[in-house]
Design a protein around this motif. Structure first.
Motif, PDB file in Angstrom:
ATOM      1  N   GLY A   9      -0.389  98.206  13.364  1.00  0.00           N
ATOM      2  CA  GLY A   9      -0.951  98.333  14.700  1.00  0.00           C
ATOM      3  C   GLY A   9      -2.460  98.485  14.664  1.00  0.00           C
ATOM      4  N   GLY A  10      -3.061  98.447  15.840  1.00  0.00           N
ATOM      5  CA  GLY A  10      -4.497  98.579  15.930  1.00  0.00           C
ATOM      6  C   GLY A  10      -4.987  98.335  17.335  1.00  0.00           C
ATOM      7  N   LEU A  11      -6.294  98.231  17.460  1.00  0.00           N
ATOM      8  CA  LEU A  11      -6.949  97.984  18.741  1.00  0.00           C
ATOM      9  C   LEU A  11      -7.480  96.558  18.764  1.00  0.00           C
ATOM     10  N   VAL A  12      -7.063  95.795  19.752  1.00  0.00           N
ATOM     11  CA  VAL A  12      -7.514  94.413  19.895  1.00  0.00           C
ATOM     12  C   VAL A  12      -7.855  94.120  21.347  1.00  0.00           C
ATOM     13  N   HIS A  13      -8.609  93.057  21.556  1.00  0.00           N
ATOM     14  CA  HIS A  13      -8.916  92.603  22.905  1.00  0.00           C
ATOM     15  C   HIS A  13      -7.801  91.709  23.422  1.00  0.00           C
ATOM     16  N   THR A  14      -7.757  91.567  24.717  1.00  0.00           N
ATOM     17  CA  THR A  14      -6.805  90.654  25.340  1.00  0.00           C
ATOM     18  C   THR A  14      -6.909  89.275  24.691  1.00  0.00           C
ATOM     19  N   GLY A  15      -5.760  88.716  24.336  1.00  0.00           N
ATOM     20  CA  GLY A  15      -5.732  87.421  23.687  1.00  0.00           C
ATOM     21  C   GLY A  15      -5.715  87.482  22.178  1.00  0.00           C
ATOM     22  N   GLY A  16      -5.891  88.662  21.621  1.00  0.00           N
ATOM     23  CA  GLY A  16      -5.905  88.827  20.186  1.00  0.00           C
ATOM     24  C   GLY A  16      -4.517  88.836  19.584  1.00  0.00           C
ATOM     25  N   SER A  85      -1.527  86.284  21.614  1.00  0.00           N
ATOM     26  CA  SER A  85      -1.869  86.308  23.040  1.00  0.00           C
ATOM     27  C   SER A  85      -1.573  87.656  23.664  1.00  0.00           C
ATOM     28  N   LEU A  86      -2.017  88.697  23.014  1.00  0.00           N
ATOM     29  CA  LEU A  86      -1.724  90.054  23.462  1.00  0.00           C
ATOM     30  C   LEU A  86      -2.352  90.356  24.814  1.00  0.00           C
ATOM     31  N   LYS A  87      -1.629  91.144  25.588  1.00  0.00           N
ATOM     32  CA  LYS A  87      -2.052  91.556  26.920  1.00  0.00           C
ATOM     33  C   LYS A  87      -2.115  93.075  26.989  1.00  0.00           C
ATOM     34  N   PRO A  88      -2.886  93.619  27.921  1.00  0.00           N
ATOM     35  CA  PRO A  88      -2.931  95.077  28.069  1.00  0.00           C
ATOM     36  C   PRO A  88      -1.550  95.696  28.276  1.00  0.00           C
ATOM     37  N   GLU A  89      -0.648  94.986  28.913  1.00  0.00           N
ATOM     38  CA  GLU A  89       0.703  95.489  29.140  1.00  0.00           C
ATOM     39  C   GLU A  89       1.509  95.643  27.857  1.00  0.00           C
ATOM     40  N   ASP A  90       1.018  95.080  26.755  1.00  0.00           N
ATOM     41  CA  ASP A  90       1.674  95.230  25.462  1.00  0.00           C
ATOM     42  C   ASP A  90       1.306  96.543  24.782  1.00  0.00           C
ATOM     43  N   GLY A 112       6.375 105.066  14.090  1.00  0.00           N
ATOM     44  CA  GLY A 112       5.865 104.009  14.939  1.00  0.00           C
ATOM     45  C   GLY A 112       4.438 103.645  14.584  1.00  0.00           C
ATOM     46  N   THR A 113       3.959 102.567  15.191  1.00  0.00           N
ATOM     47  CA  THR A 113       2.578 102.152  14.993  1.00  0.00           C
ATOM     48  C   THR A 113       1.978 101.805  16.352  1.00  0.00           C
ATOM     49  N   GLN A 114       0.787 102.314  16.600  1.00  0.00           N
ATOM     50  CA  GLN A 114       0.148 102.167  17.903  1.00  0.00           C
ATOM     51  C   GLN A 114      -0.512 100.806  18.046  1.00  0.00           C
ATOM     52  N   VAL A 115      -0.209 100.144  19.144  1.00  0.00           N
ATOM     53  CA  VAL A 115      -0.862  98.893  19.506  1.00  0.00           C
ATOM     54  C   VAL A 115      -1.591  99.118  20.818  1.00  0.00           C
ATOM     55  N   THR A 116      -2.880  98.881  20.821  1.00  0.00           N
ATOM     56  CA  THR A 116      -3.684  99.036  22.023  1.00  0.00           C
ATOM     57  C   THR A 116      -4.431  97.741  22.300  1.00  0.00           C
ATOM     58  N   VAL A 117      -4.243  97.214  23.491  1.00  0.00           N
ATOM     59  CA  VAL A 117      -4.885  95.970  23.888  1.00  0.00           C
ATOM     60  C   VAL A 117      -5.839  96.265  25.038  1.00  0.00           C
ATOM     61  N   SER A 118      -7.105  96.057  24.808  1.00  0.00           N
ATOM     62  CA  SER A 118      -8.117  96.336  25.813  1.00  0.00           C
ATOM     63  C   SER A 118      -8.355  95.116  26.688  1.00  0.00           C
ATOM     64  N   SER A 119      -8.801  95.371  27.909  1.00  0.00           N
ATOM     65  CA  SER A 119      -9.075  94.294  28.855  1.00  0.00           C
ATOM     66  C   SER A 119     -10.371  93.586  28.512  1.00  0.00           C
TER      67      SER A 119
END
Length: 119
Positions: A9-16, A85-90, A112-119
């Motif tokens: 998991g990690g922090l990615v932007h929308t679409g990543g 194609s990650l979305k914030p809702e993911d 678990g592993t945290q997934v954060t998708v920023s706008s």
């Protein structure tokens, strides 16, 4: 004595994209349909994707269909979730488990592993 360890998991932007891994201990790994679940803050844990023993038949929640791909590697006792194609809702904590239908089989969960998708 089943142990499940999620990572990737990690922090990615929308679409990543991200690729999650779940290592399941024990030789029973190959006996089960395996799957991924996720839980967002304030929401119940939900089924995301599953893959049968054959590694051929897969199923996905409608919300991720066409964007996520589940796979498994028997030699490594590992199940993967490729997320494109990650979305914030993911955004959620993602967990793996054996699956019966869309329900978890094992009574215990990994960290678990945290997934954060920023706008």
């Amino acid at each position: 004595q089943v142990q499940l360890v999620e990572s990737g998991g990690g922090l990615v932007h929308t679409g990543g994209s991200l690729r999650l891994s779940c290592v399941a201990s024990g030789r029973t790994f190959s006996m089960y349909t395996m799957g991924w679940f996720r839980q967002a803050p304030g929401k119940e844990r939900e089924f995301v994707a599953g893959i049968r023993r054959s590694g051929v038949i897969t199923t996905y929640a409608e919300s991720v269909k066409g964007r996520f791909t589940i796979s498994r590697d028997y030699a490594k006792n590992t199940v993967y979730l490729q997320m494109n194609s990650l979305k914030p809702e993911d955004t959620a904590v993602y967990y793996c488990n054996a699956v019966d239908g869309s329900s978890a089989v094992f009574g215990s969960w990994g960290q678990g592993t945290q997934v954060t998708v920023s706008s």
